[in-house]
Enzyme design. Structure first.
Site, PDB file in Angstrom:
ATOM      1  N   GLY A   6     -68.855   1.894 -32.070  1.00  0.00           N
ATOM      2  CA  GLY A   6     -67.569   2.548 -32.290  1.00  0.00           C
ATOM      3  C   GLY A   6     -66.328   1.829 -31.827  1.00  0.00           C
ATOM      4  O   GLY A   6     -65.232   2.176 -32.275  1.00  0.00           O
ATOM      5  N   GLU A  50     -74.593   0.359 -29.547  1.00  0.00           N
ATOM      6  CA  GLU A  50     -74.841   0.056 -30.967  1.00  0.00           C
ATOM      7  C   GLU A  50     -73.570  -0.449 -31.657  1.00  0.00           C
ATOM      8  O   GLU A  50     -73.122   0.115 -32.658  1.00  0.00           O
ATOM      9  CB  GLU A  50     -75.317   1.323 -31.701  1.00  0.00           C
ATOM     10  CG  GLU A  50     -76.570   1.960 -31.145  1.00  0.00           C
ATOM     11  CD  GLU A  50     -76.871   3.316 -31.798  1.00  0.00           C
ATOM     12  OE1 GLU A  50     -76.092   3.771 -32.665  1.00  0.00           O
ATOM     13  OE2 GLU A  50     -77.879   3.929 -31.427  1.00  0.00           O
ATOM     14  N   GLY A  97     -71.127  -2.433 -34.097  1.00  0.00           N
ATOM     15  CA  GLY A  97     -71.238  -3.102 -35.391  1.00  0.00           C
ATOM     16  C   GLY A  97     -69.955  -3.855 -35.680  1.00  0.00           C
ATOM     17  O   GLY A  97     -69.869  -5.074 -35.573  1.00  0.00           O
ATOM     18  N   ARG A  98     -68.902  -3.080 -35.993  1.00  0.00           N
ATOM     19  CA  ARG A  98     -67.605  -3.663 -36.357  1.00  0.00           C
ATOM     20  C   ARG A  98     -67.105  -4.665 -35.312  1.00  0.00           C
ATOM     21  O   ARG A  98     -66.633  -5.741 -35.658  1.00  0.00           O
ATOM     22  CB  ARG A  98     -66.582  -2.535 -36.487  1.00  0.00           C
ATOM     23  CG  ARG A  98     -65.251  -2.965 -37.068  1.00  0.00           C
ATOM     24  CD  ARG A  98     -64.211  -1.858 -36.922  1.00  0.00           C
ATOM     25  NE  ARG A  98     -64.680  -0.565 -37.310  1.00  0.00           N
ATOM     26  CZ  ARG A  98     -64.563  -0.024 -38.532  1.00  0.00           C
ATOM     27  NH1 ARG A  98     -63.962  -0.695 -39.480  1.00  0.00           N
ATOM     28  NH2 ARG A  98     -65.036   1.184 -38.780  1.00  0.00           N
ATOM     29  N   ARG A 106     -62.874  -0.900 -48.667  1.00  0.00           N
ATOM     30  CA  ARG A 106     -62.232  -0.192 -47.552  1.00  0.00           C
ATOM     31  C   ARG A 106     -60.792   0.274 -47.862  1.00  0.00           C
ATOM     32  O   ARG A 106     -60.445   1.417 -47.547  1.00  0.00           O
ATOM     33  CB  ARG A 106     -62.258  -1.025 -46.266  1.00  0.00           C
ATOM     34  CG  ARG A 106     -63.669  -1.417 -45.810  1.00  0.00           C
ATOM     35  CD  ARG A 106     -63.713  -1.978 -44.395  1.00  0.00           C
ATOM     36  NE  ARG A 106     -63.461  -0.947 -43.414  1.00  0.00           N
ATOM     37  CZ  ARG A 106     -62.332  -0.825 -42.758  1.00  0.00           C
ATOM     38  NH1 ARG A 106     -61.350  -1.660 -42.952  1.00  0.00           N
ATOM     39  NH2 ARG A 106     -62.177   0.149 -41.883  1.00  0.00           N
ATOM     40  N   CYS A 111     -61.003  -1.483 -63.499  1.00  0.00           N
ATOM     41  CA  CYS A 111     -60.232  -0.496 -64.268  1.00  0.00           C
ATOM     42  C   CYS A 111     -60.156   0.842 -63.537  1.00  0.00           C
ATOM     43  O   CYS A 111     -60.792   1.824 -63.933  1.00  0.00           O
ATOM     44  CB  CYS A 111     -60.835  -0.335 -65.650  1.00  0.00           C
ATOM     45  SG  CYS A 111     -60.450  -1.765 -66.633  1.00  0.00           S
TER      46      CYS A 111
HETATM   47  N1  LLP Z   1     -74.388   3.635 -34.544  1.00  0.00           N
HETATM   48  C1  LLP Z   1     -74.398   4.585 -35.488  1.00  0.00           C
HETATM   49  C2  LLP Z   1     -75.388   5.670 -35.399  1.00  0.00           C
HETATM   50  C3  LLP Z   1     -73.474   4.548 -36.550  1.00  0.00           C
HETATM   51  O1  LLP Z   1     -73.476   5.506 -37.480  1.00  0.00           O
HETATM   52  C4  LLP Z   1     -72.540   3.482 -36.618  1.00  0.00           C
HETATM   53  C5  LLP Z   1     -71.557   3.395 -37.705  1.00  0.00           C
HETATM   54  C6  LLP Z   1     -72.587   2.497 -35.613  1.00  0.00           C
HETATM   55  C7  LLP Z   1     -73.516   2.598 -34.590  1.00  0.00           C
HETATM   56  C8  LLP Z   1     -71.663   1.311 -35.600  1.00  0.00           C
HETATM   57  O2  LLP Z   1     -70.349   1.690 -35.447  1.00  0.00           O
HETATM   58  P1  LLP Z   1     -69.209   0.561 -35.255  1.00  0.00           P
HETATM   59  O3  LLP Z   1     -69.448  -0.132 -33.947  1.00  0.00           O
HETATM   60  O4  LLP Z   1     -69.347  -0.379 -36.394  1.00  0.00           O
HETATM   61  O5  LLP Z   1     -67.964   1.308 -35.289  1.00  0.00           O
HETATM   62  N2  LLP Z   1     -67.695   2.087 -43.407  1.00  0.00           N
HETATM   63  C9  LLP Z   1     -66.772   2.463 -42.362  1.00  0.00           C
HETATM   64  C10 LLP Z   1     -67.461   2.555 -41.018  1.00  0.00           C
HETATM   65  C11 LLP Z   1     -68.637   3.494 -41.006  1.00  0.00           C
HETATM   66  C12 LLP Z   1     -69.366   3.505 -39.691  1.00  0.00           C
HETATM   67  C13 LLP Z   1     -70.652   4.244 -39.809  1.00  0.00           C
HETATM   68  N3  LLP Z   1     -71.446   4.267 -38.611  1.00  0.00           N
HETATM   69  C14 LLP Z   1     -65.603   1.481 -42.369  1.00  0.00           C
HETATM   70  O6  LLP Z   1     -65.561   0.608 -43.231  1.00  0.00           O
HETATM   71  O7  LLP Z   1     -64.696   1.603 -41.550  1.00  0.00           O
END
Ligand code: LLP
Length: 407
Positions: free
Chosen positions: A235, A269, A271-272, A308, A338
Site C-alpha cells: 500500500g 506485501e 507492489g507499487r 490507469r 476508439c
Molecule cells: N496485497 C494485497 C492483498 C493487495 O490487494 C495489493 C494491491 C497489494 C498487496 C499491493 O499493494 P501496493 O503496494 O501495490 O499498493 N490497479 C491499481 C492498484 C490496485 C491495487 C490492488 N491491490 C492502480 O493502478 O493504482
C-alpha cells in the site's frame, strides 16, 4: 531515470537509442531502480520479517527472478501468479496467497506446493481449504485476512479495508473460523493479515492496521492458536506528481518499535513501491491535431497499454525523450483507441513535433499487467536495463499471437 542536456536516460543509456533499436510503443524498466526500492524495505526489516512482493503490480518472470535473487518472497492472487513465482525460482516458504475468489484448483496448487500461507477471506473459502487439505492429507497454514475498516487517503477504487469492501473477514467470521479450525488438524491459523488499500502516503494508516491485526492475533493466541505472523499488506504510495510518497523507513521504524517485546514476525506485501518508479512507457507522437482551441498529440500508445489514466484519472508525468526546437504548447495526449476516454494525459506543456518520442513515467506498477488487446492492438515489447545490458523481457506480440486461440 535522469535527464541530461534535455535528453532522457535510463541508467546510463539514452532512451532515444533504445527506442530506435526496439521500436515504439515500448515498456522500459531499470533493474537498479527495482533493487533500490527493494533495499529500502530490506534494510529496515528484521531478519525474521518477510517482504512478499505483490506480484500483481508487475508479474514479468524476469522481474520476479530479479526479486527472488534479492531474497524477496511473493504475494500472489491467482494460481497462475503462483506458477510464475515457482518458475522464477521463488522460495515456496515465502509465498502468501491473497484474494477473495480462489478456485478449487488454485487452492489445491497452493497446498500441494506447501506455500507459507493461504489468506482466508470467507467462511466458504475456509471450508474449501479444509476439504482439500483433508483430501490431500496435508495440513495447511492459513492467515485470516481481516477488515480493519480504515479509510485511506487515495482513490476510492483502490481502497480495500473499509467495511463495505469485498475484502477481509468481519469479527463474527473470524470467531467462527477460529472455532472451526480448532476442531481439526488440517487448517492451522498462523497469521492475521490485512491490506487496506494502495497509493497510501500516510504511514500511520498502515500502523493503525498493525494495531488492529495484532489485537486479533493476541486474541487468537489466547484462544489456543499458534500465531506467528502479522501481515500488514502493501500500500505505500509513490510520487507520481506532487503527492507525498510513503516512506518504508518511517513505517518500519515504527513497526519495529511496536513489536519490540513481541514474538510476531512481520509480512509486508508491497507492489507499487517496489516497481512503480522503475518503468516508463515510450511512445511516438504520430500526429499533432488541432480542434478549435485544443491541441492534441496523438500517440501510438493507448488506454489498452496504460489504462490507469482512463480508469482512475491517474496522473503520470510525461517527458520528451529529446526536446524538439519548437515552441512549447499545451497538449492533451490521446491514443488511437476508439473511445473518448482514451486520453492518457491532459494539459501538458511540451515541445514536440510528429515522430518525436514521449515517455510516460512511473508505469512499472499496474502498467503492462493491466494492458489489453482492445481494438486488436498488439501489446508492446518490454525491456529491462541492467548495468548497461539490455534484455528483452517480453517480446512484441504479432498478429498471429493475437488470433492464435481463435482457430
Ligand atoms: N496485497 C494485497 C492483498 C493487495 O490487494 C495489493 C494491491 C497489494 C498487496 C499491493 O499493494 P501496493 O503496494 O501495490 O499498493 N490497479 C491499481 C492498484 C490496485 C491495487 C490492488 N491491490 C492502480 O493502478 O493504482
Amino acid at each position: 531515470m535522469q535527464e541530461v542536456d534535455e535528453q532522457l536516460f535510463i541508467e546510463d543509456i539514452p532512451v532515444i537509442d533504445l527506442v530506435k533499436e526496439y521500436g515504439s510503443p515500448l515498456f522500459i524498466y531499470s533493474a537498479k531502480e527495482i533493487e533500490g526500492s527493494f533495499q529500502s524495505y530490506k534494510k529496515e526489516i528484521r531478519d525474521q520479517d518477510l517482504i512478499c512482493y505483490a506480484v500483481k503490480a508487475n508479474s514479468n518472470i524476469n522481474i520476479l527472478k530479479l526479486l527472488a535473487e534479492l531474497g524477496s518472497g511473493f504475494d500472489v492472487v491467482s494460481g497462475n501468479e503462483l506458477k510464475r513465482c515457482l518458475l522464477a525460482g521463488a522460495d515456496k516458504k515465502k509465498i502468501v496467497f491473497s484474494g477473495v475468489g480462489k478456485s478449487y484448483d488454485e487452492i489445491k496448487l497452493a497446498i500441494e506446493n506447501d506455500i507459507l500461507s493461504i489468506n482466508i477471506e470467507s467462511l466458504g473459502e475456509f471450508e474449501r481449504i479444509l476439504e482439500i487439505s483433508k483430501k490431500l492429507n496435508k495440513p495447511t497454514n492459513c492467515a485470516l485476512r481481516v477488515n480493519p475498516d480504515i479509510k485511506i487517503d487515495s482513490h476510492k477504487y483502490i481502497e480495500t479495508g473499509t467495511k463495505t469492501s469485498k475484502f477481509g473477514l468481519d469479527m463474527e467470521s473470524v470467531n467462527k473460523i477460529s472455532e472451526l479450525s480448532k476442531e481439526n488438524d488440517f487448517v492451522n491459523i498462523t497469521t492475521v493479515a490485512c491490506h487496506i488499500g494502495s497509493q497510501i502516503s500516510d504511514e500511520n494508516l498502515i500502523l493503525k492496521s498493525l494495531d488492529y491485526v495484532r489485537d486479533i492475533a493476541d486474541q487468537l493466541s489466547a484462544d489456543g492458536h499458534d500465531l506467528k505472523f502479522l501481515d500488514i499488506g502493501g500500500g505505500l504510495g509513490i510520487q507520481y506528481k506532487d503527492e507525498d510518497k510513503g516512506d518504508p523507513k518511517i513505517l518500519l521504524t515504527e513497526v519495529k518499535n511496536k513489536l519490540k517485546d513481541s514474538h510476531y514476525q512481520i509480512i509486508l506485501e508491497p507492489g507499487r513501491s517496489i516497481v512503480g518508479t522503475s518503468g516508463i512507457l515510450l511512445t511516438k507522437v504520430e500526429y499533432i491535431k488541432e480542434a478549435g482551441e485544443k491541441k492534441f498529440a496523438i500517440i501510438d500508445a493507448g488506454m489498452n497499454d496504460l489504462i490507469r489514466p482512463s480508469l482512475y484519472e491517474a496522473w503520470h508525468q510525461v517527458k520528451e525523450v529529446e526536446r524538439s526546437e519548437v515552441d512549447m504548447e499545451t497538449y492533451d495526449i490521446a491514443g488511437p483507441v476508439c473511445e473518448t476516454g482514451d486520453v492518457l494525459a491532459k494539459d501538458r506543456n511540451l515541445r514536440i513535433e510528429p515522430n518525436d518520442y514521449l515517455a510516460f513515467m512511473d508505469v512499472g506498477a499496474y502498467g503492462s499487467v493491466m494492458s489489453s488487446n482492445y481494438n486488436s492492438r498488439l501489446k508492446p515489447q518490454e525491456i529491462l536495463v541492467s548495468k548497461d545490458a539490455v534484455k528483452v523481457i517480453k517480446k512484441k506480440e504479432s498478429f498471429e499471437d493475437l488470433i492464435a486461440l481463435e482457430q
